[in-house]
Enzyme design. Structure first.
Site, mmCIF file in Angstrom:
data_model
loop_
_atom_site.group_PDB
_atom_site.id
_atom_site.type_symbol
_atom_site.label_atom_id
_atom_site.label_comp_id
_atom_site.label_asym_id
_atom_site.label_seq_id
_atom_site.Cartn_x
_atom_site.Cartn_y
_atom_site.Cartn_z
ATOM 1 N N LEU A 50 0.813 -1.207 0.000
ATOM 2 C CA LEU A 50 0.000 0.000 0.000
ATOM 3 C C LEU A 50 0.853 1.266 0.000
ATOM 4 C CD1 LEU A 50 -3.028 0.513 -0.062
ATOM 5 C CD2 LEU A 50 -2.914 0.985 2.397
ATOM 6 N N CYS A 51 2.024 1.203 0.662
ATOM 7 C CA CYS A 51 2.852 2.411 0.737
ATOM 8 C C CYS A 51 3.370 2.798 -0.653
ATOM 9 C CB CYS A 51 3.993 2.244 1.726
ATOM 10 S SG CYS A 51 5.239 1.080 1.193
ATOM 11 N N THR A 52 3.621 1.796 -1.495
ATOM 12 C CA THR A 52 4.049 2.095 -2.864
ATOM 13 C C THR A 52 2.931 2.825 -3.604
ATOM 14 O OG1 THR A 52 5.494 0.176 -2.957
ATOM 15 C CG2 THR A 52 4.752 1.061 -5.058
#
Ligand SMILES: [Zn+2]
Lengths: 532, 438
Positions: free
Chosen positions: B211-213
């Protein structure tokens, strides 16, 4: 409601109806492949029960082949309705070619189809083949009179038309493709994992500079920065360190690579909140696969070493670009950079810059090959996009049906297959037995539909005495004679699917077609491809 | 009976005999590998009563092939309606059929084309029926798109087989699937041979993008599409409910993704890529579906008629690939003794005692051998986390952030995992990784 509509911008590049209909296949062969299919004109010369050919056409009409013609002089009988789905009660007594054509055309309004019920012998077949339109491919079902097969083969040679012979009896079936001359494929669609080409052992100045700038103060980078160095840069940095410690040599032997991997792994920070670094894990995982010296795969070597015996062929764009690529390789001792960069943990802007460095190098290399191609006689008007694709796929280019080398005789092939069977008998189920006896037995039936098991065995052994008393052949002959020349719908549907796949691959010049015979055993549910 | 009707009856019988000449030739004349029982009149007559159940995206091909194999009583199930993108391969449907139920249209078409076949259409999900319904069939053949549906029907047929007291309870399951030029066909004899669950690791799920990407460091066009699909959509809610087949909705996501990609200089966003990413579209073509469906129906025919040896006891799995030449690999997939569906033993669950329960549950979705998206978990005597009911979910939620060690879980301890998508429990025991030296 109006508010929502106002927010929604107009569709910019929404798909057309046709793109929506063909969406699932355009993802496989793109618009270029689709255009090739839509320009194709296929002839089916049908005979016998004739279901396999019709099933093949179904699988070509659906994806939108341009045009097909069915030549078949049979009138529909009750027995046809039990094996051919593209006929119904109202077809009884009518031309089978006509009825199948009509029901196939219902599948896709964008396809043209015509039929011919007058082909009964070589003369009438010749008349059909003499029409001004050129057939892109011709399929014919066996059994068929040998003289008619000869006429089809002559047409194939004269017009460079690929031919497919199909034979389906009971649980057994095969098809055989005859390509006109050597068939090169550039757009082979290799597995994505195989295409990565990072050039870690031969970086060019821009790539080295990028890596060294990013890592010049690597020990003092904060955790966030350190954890986002792209794995390509990590590997380039530690490869330099390795080189310094090893008299300028890269790790090439397995043991050296293991030691190098250890070096990279040790450099991963573990004192950060995550207790490790994803980008270093990616780098460690990439060592064995991507820290490799670039090499020329054997399929491309075959292209480089190919000797033309056909002047016309050597003038095709494929062979001009191949020559240019060969010159490029001779000068640089490496292939053009493919240009792709797999995803890896990195900051967006860093990744995009790195991606552009690879792309730019690929562009330069393609330019080099392009200008060489233009210098070659006949290459003045070569298409740049074609050169680019050629360079990108260079490592996966493939030649099918290479002419020139003396092919093994049927006797030698049978000997080889029987030899393999002796090994399989010991190796167990992991190594399946050869299916060549199915091909040989079916070949006996290629001009006559019915024969007893003994007749089949005798005819095969006459040509291949080594098969005398061969148990497998005896079994296959019994199994075949049991069907009395009849087709089973499922077997013909399997083979019709395979033939359609192969025709699509040949017409689109994408993926790799068989070279050149595929035998299907519907009892064991498996295939074997042999070059016969 | 009048002479006229008698003659008419004879004619029908004659035409029926003529029509199935090729097929009956095979059935009445044993080959070298045929079970001798296959040609006994009693057995030949049984085939007429064979009742078969078909489902899934290969439905058109399967119905055609079963009808052309002389099966007379076929049930077909599909809850989907016809979409324009089906028309390049699902050959029983026309443009004028778009929006109608697939099962219904396909059944009527084949009934009309092939005289004498009875096809019952169910516009349902396979999960809408219980074991009593499935017990009426002798064989189930499916080409389902979703792995969940495959696992469900597999678990159903295994449980029917395990409860049954005679061999009639063993309903062979024939399963086919395709992707591009590739596919597989397999035969499962429930409770006897390797089942879909035993073979689950053959279909590993694609690794999800972190999700951080998506949220902060996109690099690929797909990352931008996922951002538009997950984050921008949630924030802006341009339509009440996302319909991935509505061009207006897809266009909204496409344009959001395009803007984000421009911001980050990421090339390659197209409408087609957008739709492919959010719908997880798998390429599909008529020819591959034809190969796999016919290979499946060929097995059904051999099982029902005994006319030749079928896949099942020995080799039970055929892989097909047409990308590079044609390659098939037909082999025996072994039954797993620790299969949660057909086996009896608990399976090892590799874990780090320091990982949180949340991490463990997230990993269950990705582990090829589990692939559970909404898992609930309990150990003997204690509930660790339950998805439902809500009260229990709230009670157990604090456990999610605790480590396995802090929850008192030990190496070798057994845990039971359930998931609403499956009518069964998965038994695991922990196999803790040795603590890494750090
Ligand atoms: Zn199992």
């Amino acid at each position: 409601m109006t508010e929502i509509l106002a927010q929604t911008p107009p569709i910019l590049h929404g798909p057309s109806d046709k793109e929506r209909k063909y969406d699932r296949q355009l993802r496989l062969w793109a618009a270029s492949g689709q255009a090739a299919l839509e320009a194709a004109n296929i002839l089916l010369i049908n005979s016998g029960p004739g279901t396999a050919g019709i099933e093949t056409l179904k699988n070509l009409v659906l994806p939108g082949i341009g045009k097909f013609t069915i030549a078949d002089n049979a009138l529909v009988q009750e027995v046809d309705l039990g094996v051919n789905f593209f006929l119904d009660e109202s077809s009884l007594g009518k031309s089978r070619a006509q009825c199948c054509t009509e029901l196939l055309l219902e599948l896709n309004p964008e396809v043209d189809g015509s039929w011919n019920s007058t082909v009964t012998d070589t003369a009438s077949l010749q008349k059909l083949l003499d029409v001004p339109e050129i057939f892109t491919m011709i399929m014919y079902s066996l059994p068929l009179q040998p003289e008619m097969i000869q006429a089809i083969e002559t047409y194939g040679r004269q017009h460079g038309t690929p031919l497919v012979a199909i034979h389906s009896v009971g649980f057994y079936s095969y098809f055989r493709i005859a390509l006109p001359g050597t068939f090169p494929i550039v757009d082979t669609h290799p597995d994505e994992t195989a295409t990565t080409d990072l050039r870690l052992l031969s970086p060019w100045p821009e790539l080295s500079k990028f890596a060294s700038e990013m890592t010049k103060d690597i020990e003092n980078l904060d955790h966030h920065e350190h954890g986002h160095i792209p794995m390509v840069v990590i590997l380039l940095y530690y490869l330099n360190i390795w080189k310094e410690e090893h008299n300028g040599a890269y790790p090439t032997a397995y043991s050296e690579k293991t030691a190098f991997r250890e070096l990279v792994s040790k450099a991963m920070r573990r004192d950060n909140p995550e207790g490790g670094e994803e980008n270093f894990e990616e780098a460690v995982a990439a060592v064995m696969k991507h820290v490799v010296a670039p090499s020329v795969p054997s399929s491309l070597k075959q292209v480089f070493e190919y000797e033309h015996n056909d002047e016309q062929q050597s003038k095709s764009s494929f062979w001009i670009i191949a020559e240019a690529l060969k010159q490029f390789y001779a000068e640089h001792q490496r292939l053009p950079v493919a240009g792709g960069l797999p995803d890896m943990k990195a900051q967006s802007n860093v990744y995009i810059r790195l991606q552009n460095i690879y792309k730019e190098k690929a562009r330069q290399d393609a330019n080099d090959v392009f200008s060489r191609a233009q210098q070659i006689s006949g290459g003045e008007n070569i298409d740049r996009a074609e050169v680019e694709l050629f360079c990108t796929n260079a490592r996966f280019i493939k030649l099918i049906n290479t002419t020139g080398e003396e092919p093994p005789s049927m006797g030698q092939i049978i000997e080889r297959e029987l030899g393999n069977d002796e090994i399989s008998a010991i190796a167990g189920p992991e190594m399946p037995m050869s299916l060549i006896s199915i091909y040989l037995a079916l070949s006996v039936l290629s001009s006559t539909s019915v024969a007893s098991a003994d007749d089949i065995i005798a005819a095969v052994c006459e040509k291949a005495p080594t098969l005398n008393n061969n148990e497998r052949l005896a079994q296959v002959a019994q199994e075949l004679s049991r069907a009395a020349g009849g087709e089973l719908h499922n077997i013909s549907a399997v083979i019709g699917g395979m033939v359609a796949q192969e025709i699509i691959k040949i017409i689109t010049k994408q993926y790799i077609p068989i070279d050149n015979t595929c035998i299907f055993d519907g009892i064991e549910s498996r295939c074997q491809v042999l070059r016969l | 009976m009048s002479v006229e009707t008698q003659r008419a009856a004879h004619l029908v019988a004659d035409s029926e005999t003529m029509r199935w000449k090729y097929l009956d030739q095979i059935r009445r004349n044993p080959g070298p590998l045929t079970d001798p029982m296959a040609v006994e009149e009693e057995f030949l007559a049984q085939f007429e009563k064979f009742k078969i159940f078909g489902a899934g995206g290969l439905g058109c091909e399967i119905l055609k092939n079963l009808a052309m194999s002389k099966f007379k009583d076929i049930h077909v199930i599909d809850m989907d309606t016809i979409d324009i993108s089906n028309l390049n391969r699902q050959f029983l449907f026309r443009k004028s059929d778009v929006g109608k139920f697939k099962a219904e249209v396909a059944a009527r078409f084949v009934e009309q084309r092939v005289k004498g076949v009875k096809i019952t259409a169910h516009n349902n999900r396979i999960q809408d029926f219980d074991d009593e319904f499935y017990k009426q069939f002798q064989l189930v053949i499916c080409g389902l798109d979703s792995i969940e549906a495959r696992r469900w029907i597999n678990a159903m047929l295994v449980s029917i087989a395990e409860e049954a007291e005679d061999p009639d309870g063993i309903k062979p399951l024939i399963d086919g699937g395709t992707e591009g030029f590739k596919g597989q066909a397999r035969v499962i004899l429930p409770s006897i041979t390797s089942c879909i669950e035993c073979q689950l690791d053959m279909h590993a799920p694609r690794a999800a993008v972190p999700l951080c990407t998506i949220a902060s460091i996109p690099r690929q066009p797909e990352h931008c599409v996922e951002w538009a699909h997950v984050i921008a959509w949630e924030e802006e809610k341009p339509f009440p409910k996302l319909d991935k087949d509505d061009p207006e909705h897809v266009t909204w996501i496409y344009q959001k993704a395009l803007k984000r990609a421009e911001e980050f200089n990421i090339p390659g966003i197209t409408y087609s890529l957008t739709q492919g990413t959010i719908k997880n579209i798998i390429p599909a073509i008529a020819s591959t579906n034809a190969i796999i469906a016919a290979a499946c129906c060929n097995e059904a025919f051999k099982i029902a008629t005994n006319s030749a040896p079928c896949l099942g006891f020995e080799n039970n799995y055929m892989m097909y690939s047409g990308n590079d030449s044609i390659y098939t690999y037909t082999f025996k997939h072994e039954k797993k003794e620790d299969c949660p569906v057909c086996g009896r033993e608990a399976r090892p669950l590799e874990a780090d005692p320091n990982m949180t329960l949340q991490d463990l549950l997230d990993s269950l979705a990705l582990r090829p051998e589990a692939q559970l998206k909404k898992p609930s978990i309990r150990a003997e005597g204690k509930t660790l986390y339950m998805q439902v009911p809500q009260s229990l979910e709230e009670q157990t939620r604090p456990n999610l952030s605790k480590s396995l060690k802090d929850l008192g879980l030990e190496n070798g301890q057994e845990v039971v995992v359930t998931d609403p998508a499956f009518p069964l429990e998965f038994n695991f025991y922990f196999r803790f990784k040795a603590a890494e030296s750090s």
